[in-house]
Motif scaffolding. Structure first.
Motif, short mmCIF file in Angstrom:
data_model
loop_
_atom_site.label_atom_id
_atom_site.label_comp_id
_atom_site.label_asym_id
_atom_site.label_seq_id
_atom_site.Cartn_x
_atom_site.Cartn_y
_atom_site.Cartn_z
N ASP A 140 0.83 -1.21 0.00
CA ASP A 140 0.00 0.00 0.00
C ASP A 140 0.86 1.26 0.00
N GLY A 141 1.91 1.23 0.82
CA GLY A 141 2.80 2.39 0.91
C GLY A 141 3.51 2.67 -0.40
N LEU A 142 3.99 1.63 -1.06
CA LEU A 142 4.68 1.81 -2.34
C LEU A 142 3.73 2.31 -3.42
N LEU A 143 2.51 1.78 -3.42
CA LEU A 143 1.51 2.21 -4.41
C LEU A 143 1.21 3.70 -4.28
N THR A 144 0.91 4.14 -3.08
CA THR A 144 0.53 5.54 -2.90
C THR A 144 1.74 6.46 -3.07
N MET A 145 2.92 6.00 -2.66
CA MET A 145 4.11 6.83 -2.82
C MET A 145 4.48 6.99 -4.29
N ALA A 146 4.12 6.02 -5.12
CA ALA A 146 4.36 6.16 -6.55
C ALA A 146 3.67 7.39 -7.10
N PHE A 147 2.42 7.60 -6.71
CA PHE A 147 1.69 8.77 -7.18
C PHE A 147 2.24 10.05 -6.55
N GLN A 148 2.75 9.95 -5.32
CA GLN A 148 3.40 11.10 -4.70
C GLN A 148 4.60 11.54 -5.53
#
Length: 290
Positions: free
Chosen positions: A113-121
């Motif tokens: 989840d963290g990697l997914l959302t940080m990708a968009f960040q």
């Protein structure tokens, strides 16, 4: 001239290793995210983006590296979730225990989840023009979401123990694997603010390359070893998954691989005609299948 693939990979590795920790403030979560992100891998997707930028005349900088490397964050999330007990229940990835074997299923889920959302960040948090960031965000969301990779994963689950046609299998893999690779190539065109015609041809190269990549992966599950692949092999047949060798046999799958590579080669020539530039940098990526 584009940077050789090994050097692109090194640049991506260096950016990932120095940048991840700055955006994660929980120690165990950071360790779990870093464990899978830095476990190795070809860095193929962001390297395709960077190579495309250079072939279109761009010069790499931290903003382009950040936006391109975001795709590796997203790809790594997909691997962590794919390995979970509720999905493929794998215990080996890139020659190491999978994330849930190391950190538990709950923390592995959060790491993904963290990697997914940080990708968009990372796609949004850089100094690229606002319209470029907006296009990248939209295209990445479509490639990764419920009309792209996630849909392909859903088709893969539902397709177990069913006999798909070649067209159904091709569509499944276009979503599951091909959409992120298509995005990787298209993203280079977006960052270089290319015409719609050029971006369409870049996307077509990515689609054909992504199809070849999936067929090759299917073949390696049959022909390779756990030591060579860094993950369990022969699982596709054991779990009655739909694959190209399973549907067409090894020789038929190899034939489909060559068809996909020929189509990608034609896209490469088309891009050279459209842009007046050399796209020989894609040769390094096509050599992956030799």
């Amino acid at each position: 001239m584009s940077t050789p693939l090994p050097i692109l990979k090194e640049q991506i590795e260096n950016y990932l290793s120095k940048s991840l920790a700055a955006d994660v403030d929980q120690a165990t979560l950071r360790d779990a995210m870093n464990y899978s992100l830095m476990a190795g891998g070809k860095r193929l997707r962001p390297a395709l983006t960077l190579a495309t930028i250079e072939m279109l005349g761009g010069t790499l900088n931290d903003d382009l590296l950040r936006a391109a490397s975001a795709l590796e964050l997203l790809h790594t999330y997909s691997l962590i979730h794919d390995d979970l007990p509720a999905m493929d229940n794998d215990d080996l990835r890139r020659g190491k225990p999978t994330n849930h074997c190391k950190f538990g299923a709950g923390m592995a889920t959060l790491a993904g989840d963290g990697l997914l959302t940080m990708a968009f960040q990372w796609v949004a948090d850089n100094h690229l023009p606002a319209n470029i960031r907006s296009q990248l965000t939209l295209e990445l969301a479509k490639a990764a979401g419920p009309s792209g990779m996630v849909a392909g994963q859903a088709r893969d689950i539902e397709g177990e123990h069913q006999h798909l046609t070649l067209n159904q299998l091709r569509y499944l893999h276009r979503q599951k694997t091909g959409e992120l690779i298509r995005y990787a190539v298209l993203a280079g065109g977006i960052m270089m603010d290319q015409s719609a015609e050029i971006k369409q041809e870049l996307a077509a190269f990515g689609e054909n390359y992504g199809l070849a990549f999936q067929i090759y992966d299917d073949l390696m599950d049959v022909l390779s070893t756990t030591e060579e692949m860094g993950k369990a092999v022969h699982k596709d047949a054991d779990e009655q998954k739909n694959t190209y060798p399973g549907l067409l046999g090894v020789d038929g799958a190899k034939e489909q691989l060559q068809i996909a590579l020929a189509a990608a080669g034609q896209n490469q020539k088309n891009l050279e005609k459209l842009t007046g530039k050399s796209f020989a940098g894609y040769d390094d990526f096509l050599a992956y299948f030799k």
